[in-house]
Design a protein around this motif. Sequence first.
Motif, PDB file in Angstrom:
ATOM      1  N   MET A  16       1.005  -1.333  -0.073  1.00 26.85           N
ATOM      2  CA  MET A  16      -0.354  -0.239  -0.252  1.00 26.85           C
ATOM      3  C   MET A  16       1.191   1.643   0.113  1.00 26.85           C
ATOM      4  N   GLY A  17       2.184   1.318   0.520  1.00 26.78           N
ATOM      5  CA  GLY A  17       2.701   2.370   0.349  1.00 26.78           C
ATOM      6  C   GLY A  17       3.907   2.645  -0.861  1.00 26.78           C
ATOM      7  N   LEU A  18       3.854   1.533  -1.141  1.00 23.32           N
ATOM      8  CA  LEU A  18       4.488   2.025  -2.804  1.00 23.32           C
ATOM      9  C   LEU A  18       3.638   2.301  -3.548  1.00 23.32           C
ATOM     10  N   PHE A  19       2.188   1.599  -3.379  1.00 19.13           N
ATOM     11  CA  PHE A  19       1.584   1.281  -4.738  1.00 19.13           C
ATOM     12  C   PHE A  19       1.074   3.876  -3.648  1.00 19.13           C
TER      13      PHE A  19
ATOM     14  N   LEU B 293       5.136   4.391   5.537  1.00 29.39           N
ATOM     15  CA  LEU B 293       4.261   2.867   4.973  1.00 29.39           C
ATOM     16  C   LEU B 293       5.304   1.941   4.876  1.00 29.39           C
ATOM     17  N   ILE B 294       5.857   2.266   3.773  1.00 34.65           N
ATOM     18  CA  ILE B 294       6.584   1.286   3.639  1.00 34.65           C
ATOM     19  C   ILE B 294       7.707   0.321   4.346  1.00 34.65           C
TER      20      ILE B 294
ATOM     21  N   ILE C  30       9.836  -3.423   8.611  1.00 33.37           N
ATOM     22  CA  ILE C  30       9.330  -4.310   9.630  1.00 33.37           C
ATOM     23  C   ILE C  30       8.503  -4.792  10.441  1.00 33.37           C
ATOM     24  N   ALA C  31       7.098  -5.425  10.088  1.00 35.77           N
ATOM     25  CA  ALA C  31       6.176  -6.015  10.222  1.00 35.77           C
ATOM     26  C   ALA C  31       6.639  -7.266   9.574  1.00 35.77           C
TER      27      ALA C  31
ATOM     28  N   VAL D  64      -0.235   2.648  15.056  1.00 34.30           N
ATOM     29  CA  VAL D  64      -1.724   3.592  15.629  1.00 34.30           C
ATOM     30  C   VAL D  64      -1.411   4.734  15.244  1.00 34.30           C
ATOM     31  N   LEU D  65      -0.096   5.370  15.409  1.00 35.35           N
ATOM     32  CA  LEU D  65       0.463   6.451  14.510  1.00 35.35           C
ATOM     33  C   LEU D  65       0.164   7.012  13.622  1.00 35.35           C
ATOM     34  N   THR D  66       0.839   5.218  12.884  1.00 33.43           N
ATOM     35  CA  THR D  66       0.474   5.499  11.279  1.00 33.43           C
ATOM     36  C   THR D  66      -0.503   5.555  10.575  1.00 33.43           C
ATOM     37  N   ALA D  67      -1.349   4.842  11.420  1.00 31.59           N
ATOM     38  CA  ALA D  67      -2.851   4.848  10.894  1.00 31.59           C
ATOM     39  C   ALA D  67      -3.345   6.170  11.306  1.00 31.59           C
TER      40      ALA D  67
END
Length: 344
Positions: free
Chosen positions: A37-40, A64-65, A70-71, A113-116
């Motif tokens: 999603m980050g790449l897109f 996001l990438i 990391i995930a 959570v912060l990213t969301a």
Amino acid sequence: MALMKVKFDLKKRVKLAQTVWFMYWFAVMAGVLVFSMGLFFKIELRKRSELMDNNESHFLPNLLIFMGLIACGINAFGGKVCYDSLDPAKFAKWKPILKAFLMFCVGFNALLVLTALLCFLMRIPLQFTLAEGLRNGMKFYKDTDTPGRCYMKRTLDLMQMEFRCCGNDNYRDWFEIQWVSNRYLDFSAKEVKDRIGSNVDSQYLMDGVPFSCCNPSSPRPCIQLQMTNNSAHYSYDHYTEELNVWRRGCRDALLSYYGGMMNTIGALVLLVTMLEVAVTVGLQYVDSSLSTLANPEDPESESEGWILEKTVKETFTDIMAKMKAMGKGSKVEEGDEAAVATVS
């Protein structure tokens, strides 16, 4: 008193480890999804980077990438630990670093959570970035012979046709700038001289829009020039006639497109966060249940597992006490160093 204490026997421990192992590998796929999603999103932003006022808009896709990578890493490691927990001898080698890993997972979940939240909140700065970028892009529309700007006309035309929009806020934005290159103007003509002399900036302004603003669904041939001159067109009233150009501004169209994308990504990141919290809790139960075996030499003996060894209040108090102790220790070391320096 432990928080959410559960009793385990060998069968339950094995089932727990297998379930958490499966969830971890599912979480790896979730990490790949976040990365994708980050790449897109980054690719979509780069497609129209010329219409962005600055590069700060790429902070979110880059984040996001990074979070996706990391995930994938921590979930693959967590899955390996759960798999090895079925064998006490293999699990023993992970035991010294497991608490640190769990603390890292808690911090990572907080970052998710912060990213969301950023996905939902970045719409505001994106709005200003698009407004300024589109305004500058429209000014450079005519510069087809200028290096670095020669593709701006093509970019804006394709964007207006794709998103069915016109101008920044609306089609009237084109009335306020010169969008026809001087190369195609006859400066000896009276009309051109009059238009250039009618404004302080000496620009060739007209009540017209580029062809890409035309709505192909309109039954009438496109009226893109002299749009406010009723006498220039047969059976035409600018105030009552439904214009056959797009009325929606491109800033609103792009903001709706990117905003919808960010809202979708934010919702998916929240779902991934819920999965990450679940696997972190599961690994904590695996760790605590193997650490409290009634008879460590008997793998079939009963044990207890928990999320926290103490209550939330007691755990928080212990953490604060440890932080204070670390602070006092650092002050004592600084005092000793100062004393040594004075003696020297």
